[in-house]
Every structure is written in structure tokens, then in C-alpha cells.
Design a protein around this motif. Structure first.
Motif, mmCIF file in Angstrom:
data_model
loop_
_atom_site.group_PDB
_atom_site.id
_atom_site.type_symbol
_atom_site.label_atom_id
_atom_site.label_comp_id
_atom_site.label_asym_id
_atom_site.label_seq_id
_atom_site.Cartn_x
_atom_site.Cartn_y
_atom_site.Cartn_z
ATOM 1 N N ARG A 129 -4.824 -144.741 -4.748
ATOM 2 C CA ARG A 129 -3.632 -144.263 -5.440
ATOM 3 C C ARG A 129 -3.996 -143.364 -6.607
ATOM 4 O O ARG A 129 -3.379 -142.319 -6.831
ATOM 5 C CB ARG A 129 -2.821 -145.462 -5.930
ATOM 6 C CG ARG A 129 -1.470 -145.098 -6.552
ATOM 7 C CD ARG A 129 -0.790 -146.343 -7.080
ATOM 8 N NE ARG A 129 -1.539 -146.917 -8.195
ATOM 9 C CZ ARG A 129 -1.491 -146.443 -9.451
ATOM 10 N NH1 ARG A 129 -0.728 -145.394 -9.746
ATOM 11 N NH2 ARG A 129 -2.195 -147.030 -10.394
ATOM 12 N N LEU A 130 -5.051 -143.764 -7.361
ATOM 13 C CA LEU A 130 -5.490 -142.929 -8.490
ATOM 14 C C LEU A 130 -6.026 -141.591 -8.011
ATOM 15 O O LEU A 130 -5.804 -140.549 -8.665
ATOM 16 C CB LEU A 130 -6.558 -143.681 -9.285
ATOM 17 C CG LEU A 130 -6.065 -144.932 -10.047
ATOM 18 C CD1 LEU A 130 -7.244 -145.656 -10.690
ATOM 19 C CD2 LEU A 130 -5.025 -144.543 -11.105
ATOM 20 N N ALA A 131 -6.740 -141.609 -6.903
ATOM 21 C CA ALA A 131 -7.267 -140.358 -6.366
ATOM 22 C C ALA A 131 -6.143 -139.418 -5.962
ATOM 23 O O ALA A 131 -6.197 -138.198 -6.225
ATOM 24 C CB ALA A 131 -8.181 -140.650 -5.174
ATOM 25 N N GLU A 132 -5.108 -139.948 -5.328
ATOM 26 C CA GLU A 132 -3.975 -139.111 -4.931
ATOM 27 C C GLU A 132 -3.229 -138.590 -6.154
ATOM 28 O O GLU A 132 -2.779 -137.433 -6.186
ATOM 29 C CB GLU A 132 -3.030 -139.919 -4.056
ATOM 30 C CG GLU A 132 -3.600 -140.237 -2.676
ATOM 31 C CD GLU A 132 -2.678 -141.123 -1.868
ATOM 32 O OE1 GLU A 132 -2.971 -141.364 -0.678
ATOM 33 O OE2 GLU A 132 -1.660 -141.592 -2.439
ATOM 34 N N ALA A 133 -3.123 -139.449 -7.194
ATOM 35 C CA ALA A 133 -2.451 -138.985 -8.417
ATOM 36 C C ALA A 133 -3.257 -137.879 -9.095
ATOM 37 O O ALA A 133 -2.694 -136.912 -9.625
ATOM 38 C CB ALA A 133 -2.266 -140.177 -9.362
ATOM 39 N N GLY A 134 -4.606 -137.996 -9.086
ATOM 40 C CA GLY A 134 -5.427 -136.957 -9.677
ATOM 41 C C GLY A 134 -5.304 -135.650 -8.935
ATOM 42 O O GLY A 134 -5.325 -134.559 -9.544
ATOM 43 N N GLU A 135 -5.212 -135.699 -7.638
ATOM 44 C CA GLU A 135 -5.070 -134.473 -6.853
ATOM 45 C C GLU A 135 -3.726 -133.807 -7.132
ATOM 46 O O GLU A 135 -3.645 -132.568 -7.227
ATOM 47 C CB GLU A 135 -5.165 -134.827 -5.354
ATOM 48 C CG GLU A 135 -6.573 -135.221 -4.901
ATOM 49 C CD GLU A 135 -6.600 -135.605 -3.460
ATOM 50 O OE1 GLU A 135 -7.690 -135.934 -2.953
ATOM 51 O OE2 GLU A 135 -5.521 -135.565 -2.809
#
Length: 304
Positions: free
Chosen positions: A294-300
């Protein structure tokens, strides 16, 4: 005087001869009429018989048709009545009306955990197979389903051992109450054999444990049915035990079928503490991976 007597005699002779002639003529006439009647009778009889046959033929055909139709209707009615009678016999045979409501409700509630663990075993076996074939389960991952399946094993087997011990103890209560008389060791033996067979199954592999308990449930039902028929238990106890034993037996068979579908990759050599720890670790790991994703998708999304 002589002449008068002769004249009287001649007159009497003439009268008698005339009466004889009249009688003979009457007899002849009757005979002639009888001959005529006899001669004409065959014609009349033949004509009347033909008319009777001609008149009676449609009536006879209608009567035959009616009798065949009524025979079929009677046969259908008899068959329907026989089916209703057989259905009533089956209904009366499997009736639980005479079972006390408390015993019926609590007995049905007692088989619910066994049925639930059996259904859960079948579903988790499906999840394990799906994960091995497609790479992931429907709700649980393959590893989670496998661990949960191993956790269910002691629950199902342990609950079966408890129920078997309880069924054996009922005979001790019947002996103490003196139901149907005193039978001593003969009735106490049922209460001893049941737990003696049930509790060692906790040490067996799960498949062998379930098979052993299935045989134990069947034997106890046979013994209870005989006790009810002999008057050593309530008369309704045999059918009551049949219904409960049927549910438990079907649950065991379903569990065995579900476990048979699992491939040999599952490792059964885990203690209950290991299984709980591994399940917690897996749940924690999956939560961390989901959070990282989820954090990776938010960073993208922020970078865009």
C-alpha cells in the motif's frame, strides 16, 4: 217291468259311451295342440335368442370396458393407498415425537461442533488444493489453510473422544437409576469400553483416529438400540441415537473424503503450539506485506 229295466240300462250305456267319446275327443285335441305348440317353439326360441344376443352385445362390450377401467382405477387407488401407508410407516419409524424436547435440542446442538469442524476441514482441503494448482487460495493462502487444517485435527478428534465417553457414561446413570432392573457389570461395561477406545485415538494419526471413532460410534449405537429394545433404556432412545449417530458418521466420512483430496505436501509433524505460532507469524507477515504494498502504491501516486 222287464222292459223298463232294459230301457234304463240301454240309456245308461249310451250316456257312458257318449262321455267317453267326448273325453277322447278332448284328449286328442289337447295332444294336437301340444304337437302344434312343440312344432312352432324352436322357431320362436331361435328368433328370441338371436334378438337377445343382438340386444345384449353392446351392453356386454360396455360392461367389459367399464370393468377394465374400474379395475385400473382400483389398482391405482390401491397403489396410492399402499404408498401412503408405507410413507406413514417410515414417518412413524423415524419419528422423534416421544423424545423429550430438552434431550432432542441439546443432542442436536451437541453434533453442531462436529458438523462444523467437518465442513471446515472440507473447505480448507479445497483451499490447499486450489493454492497448489493455481498458486493461491480463494480466501486463505495455501500455507494459512494448511496450518488451520492442522489446528482442526485435535479439535475434531478430541471432541469425538469426549462425546464417546459421554455416551458410555449414560449406561452408568441408567444402572444407578435401576431403569429396567439391575444388570451390574453387563451395563457398567459399556460405560468403561467407550472411553477406553475413544481417548487413545488422540495419539493416532488423524485419519486412523477418525476411522476408529466412526467404528466406536457405530458399535455404541448398536448397543444402545439393543438396550432400548430390551427395556434397559427408554424406548425412544434407539431412534434418537440413530439420528445423532447418522449426523456424526456423515461428518466423519466427509472429513475423510476432504483430507483424502489433500496432497502429501502437508507436514503433519507440528505441535498445537507450533501451529498457533506459525499461524500468527504468517498473519503478521501477510499484514506487513500488504502494508508495504500500500505504501509503495501511495509513493508512486505522489511521484506522479
Amino acid at each position: 217291468m222287464f222292459y223298463r229295466t232294459a230301457a234304463a240300462r240301454s240309456a245308461l250305456r249310451a250316456l257312458s259311451s257318449s262321455n267317453a267319446a267326448v273325453a277322447r275327443s278332448g284328449v286328442a285335441q289337447n295332444v294336437f295342440k301340444a304337437q302344434l305348440t312343440t312344432a312352432t317353439r324352436p322357431t320362436r326360441l331361435a328368433t328370441s335368442s338371436r334378438l337377445a344376443l343382438a340386444t345384449r352385445k353392446p351392453v356386454t362390450t360396455a360392461l367389459i370396458r367399464y370393468s377394465s377401467t374400474s379395475a385400473k382405477e382400483d389398482e391405482d387407488t390401491d397403489m396410492l393407498a399402499g404408498m401412503k401407508s408405507e410413507a406413514k410407516v417410515i414417518k412413524d419409524t423415524f419419528s422423534l415425537k416421544e423424545v423429550p424436547k430438552e434431550a432432542l435440542f441439546l443432542g442436536m446442538a451437541g453434533v453442531v461442533p462436529y458438523l462444523a469442524t467437518s465442513l471446515e476441514t472440507c473447505y480448507l482441503a479445497y483451499e490447499v488444493n486450489r493454492a497448489q494448482l493455481l498458486g493461491d487460495g480463494l480466501i486463505f493462502s495455501g500455507q494459512s489453510a494448511e496450518l488451520m487444517l492442522h489446528m482442526l485435527e485435535p479439535v475434531q478428534v478430541g471432541y469425538g473422544a469426549v462425546i464417546l465417553s459421554f455416551l458410555g457414561a449414560i449406561h452408568w446413570g441408567l444402572e444407578w437409576a435401576g431403569y429396567g432392573g439391575k444388570f451390574g457389570y453387563k451395563r457398567y461395561a459399556a460405560g468403561v469400553i467407550a472411553p477406553a477406545v475413544a481417548w487413545p485415538t488422540l495419539l493416532f494419526p488423524v485419519e486412523y483416529a477418525l476411522i476408529t471413532q466412526f467404528l466406536a460410534f457405530t458399535f455404541l449405537y448398536y448397543n444402545d438400540a439393543r438396550a432400548a429394545a430390551a427395556g434397559r433404556a427408554p424406548h425412544w432412545y434407539g431412534m434418537y441415537r440413530f439420528v445423532l449417530t447418522f449426523v456424526v458418521g456423515a461428518s466423519i466420512v466427509a472429513s475423510l473424503i476432504g483430507r483424502q483430496q489433500i496432497n502429501q505436501s502437508a507436514n503433519p509433524e507440528h505441535t498445537i503450539a507450533d501451529k498457533i505460532s506459525a499461524l500468527k507469524f504468517l498473519a503478521k507477515k501477510e499484514a506487513e506485506e500488504a502494508e508495504a504494498k500500500r505504501l509503495a502504491e501511495a509513493g508512486e501516486e505522489d511521484s506522479e
